[in-house]
Design an enzyme around this catalytic site. Structure first.
Site, PDB file in Angstrom:
ATOM      1  N   ASN A 111       0.847  -1.194   0.000  1.00 53.51           N
ATOM      2  CA  ASN A 111       0.000   0.000   0.000  1.00 53.51           C
ATOM      3  C   ASN A 111       0.883   1.245   0.000  1.00 53.51           C
ATOM      4  O   ASN A 111       1.971   1.265   0.589  1.00 53.51           O
ATOM      5  CB  ASN A 111      -1.017  -0.010   1.149  1.00 53.51           C
ATOM      6  CG  ASN A 111      -0.431  -0.228   2.518  1.00 53.51           C
ATOM      7  OD1 ASN A 111       0.569  -0.920   2.675  1.00 53.51           O
ATOM      8  ND2 ASN A 111      -1.049   0.346   3.525  1.00 53.51           N
ATOM      9  N   GLU A 169       0.414   5.243   0.665  1.00 53.95           N
ATOM     10  CA  GLU A 169      -0.524   6.269   1.149  1.00 53.95           C
ATOM     11  C   GLU A 169      -0.103   7.666   0.709  1.00 53.95           C
ATOM     12  O   GLU A 169       0.956   7.853   0.103  1.00 53.95           O
ATOM     13  CB  GLU A 169      -0.627   6.155   2.684  1.00 53.95           C
ATOM     14  CG  GLU A 169      -1.188   4.796   3.089  1.00 53.95           C
ATOM     15  CD  GLU A 169      -1.464   4.667   4.572  1.00 53.95           C
ATOM     16  OE1 GLU A 169      -0.976   5.493   5.366  1.00 53.95           O
ATOM     17  OE2 GLU A 169      -2.193   3.717   4.929  1.00 53.95           O
ATOM     18  N   CYS A 195      -4.074   0.660  -2.379  1.00 52.19           N
ATOM     19  CA  CYS A 195      -3.909  -0.593  -1.647  1.00 52.19           C
ATOM     20  C   CYS A 195      -2.843  -1.488  -2.292  1.00 52.19           C
ATOM     21  O   CYS A 195      -2.549  -1.372  -3.482  1.00 52.19           O
ATOM     22  CB  CYS A 195      -5.222  -1.366  -1.625  1.00 52.19           C
ATOM     23  SG  CYS A 195      -6.526  -0.579  -0.698  1.00 52.19           S
ATOM     24  N   GLU A 210      -3.053  -4.587  -3.090  1.00 51.18           N
ATOM     25  CA  GLU A 210      -3.583  -5.441  -4.158  1.00 51.18           C
ATOM     26  C   GLU A 210      -3.562  -4.719  -5.499  1.00 51.18           C
ATOM     27  O   GLU A 210      -3.186  -5.273  -6.523  1.00 51.18           O
ATOM     28  CB  GLU A 210      -5.030  -5.853  -3.845  1.00 51.18           C
ATOM     29  CG  GLU A 210      -5.186  -6.705  -2.598  1.00 51.18           C
ATOM     30  CD  GLU A 210      -5.413  -5.907  -1.333  1.00 51.18           C
ATOM     31  OE1 GLU A 210      -4.808  -4.817  -1.187  1.00 51.18           O
ATOM     32  OE2 GLU A 210      -6.183  -6.370  -0.479  1.00 51.18           O
TER      33      GLU A 210
HETATM   34  N1  THU Z   1      -5.190  -1.619   2.576  1.00 45.03           N
HETATM   35  C1  THU Z   1      -4.611  -2.424   1.644  1.00 45.03           C
HETATM   36  O1  THU Z   1      -3.539  -2.100   1.107  1.00 45.03           O
HETATM   37  N2  THU Z   1      -5.221  -3.579   1.347  1.00 45.03           N
HETATM   38  C2  THU Z   1      -6.319  -4.077   1.987  1.00 45.03           C
HETATM   39  O2  THU Z   1      -6.769  -5.175   1.664  1.00 45.03           O
HETATM   40  C3  THU Z   1      -6.948  -3.287   3.040  1.00 45.03           C
HETATM   41  C4  THU Z   1      -6.457  -1.904   3.199  1.00 45.03           C
HETATM   42  C5  THU Z   1      -4.486  -0.383   2.954  1.00 45.03           C
HETATM   43  C6  THU Z   1      -5.131   0.902   2.537  1.00 45.03           C
HETATM   44  C7  THU Z   1      -4.560   1.856   3.567  1.00 45.03           C
HETATM   45  O3  THU Z   1      -3.271   2.263   3.149  1.00 45.03           O
HETATM   46  C8  THU Z   1      -4.405   1.020   4.813  1.00 45.03           C
HETATM   47  O4  THU Z   1      -4.385  -0.334   4.354  1.00 45.03           O
HETATM   48  C9  THU Z   1      -5.524   1.176   5.844  1.00 45.03           C
HETATM   49  O5  THU Z   1      -6.769   0.952   5.291  1.00 45.03           O
END
Ligand code: THU
Length: 134
Positions: free
Chosen positions: A46, A48, A57, A59
């Site tokens: 992920n 941000e 995210c 994925e």
């Molecule tokens: N996040 C992911 O990368 N994948 C997931 O399946 C759930 C959420 C990330 C998004 C954000 O950077 C952090 O986790 C909190 O939601």
């Protein structure tokens, strides 16, 4: 379905990817690995942003990285979070995974015995897909 050896490798790659997460706001580190039909593995974490809505995210990072390398057929997506329970892909990621096929399998694992294992079709019922725009 990935072989047990492939799944193990995917888990190792996803776990390593979580270390690369850029998550200064949520502190929630996520790693993902996708397996292509051709047997290649792409990873993602992920990423941000100070403008929170732009967070990407793990994925989607992994899928987009694979697509950018010319891959469009995927067997599975593996997600790792350093948590006690497994984390399912968010709705946006489910939709992005579904774009490349309803049979893609999603496996989430964590630092405990909890697991998620299901097809993207089961995780995102009644989804819109490319065939709906024909
Ligand atoms: N996040 C992911 O990368 N994948 C997931 O399946 C759930 C959420 C990330 C998004 C954000 O950077 C952090 O986790 C909190 O939601």
């Amino acid at each position: 379905m990935p072989s047990p050896a492939q799944l193990k490798k995917l888990q190792t790659v996803a776990k390593a990817a979580a270390v690369k997460a850029y998550a200064p706001y949520s502190k929630f580190r996520v790693g993902a690995a996708v397996l292509t039909e051709s047997g290649k593995i792409f990873s993602g974490c992920n990423v941000e942003n100070a403008s929170y809505g732009l967070c990407n995210c793990a994925e989607r990072t992994a899928i987009f990285s694979a697509v950018a390398a010319g891959e469009r057929k995927f067997k599975c997506v593996v997600v790792y979070t350093p948590t006690k329970t497994a984390t399912a892909p968010c709705g946006a990621c489910r939709q992005v995974i579904y774009e490349f096929g309803p049979k893609i399998r999603v496996y989430s694992f964590c630092n405990g015995p909890d697991r998620i294992d299901g097809s993207i079709r089961s995780l995102l019922p009644a989804a819109i897909g490319p065939e709906d725009l024909d």
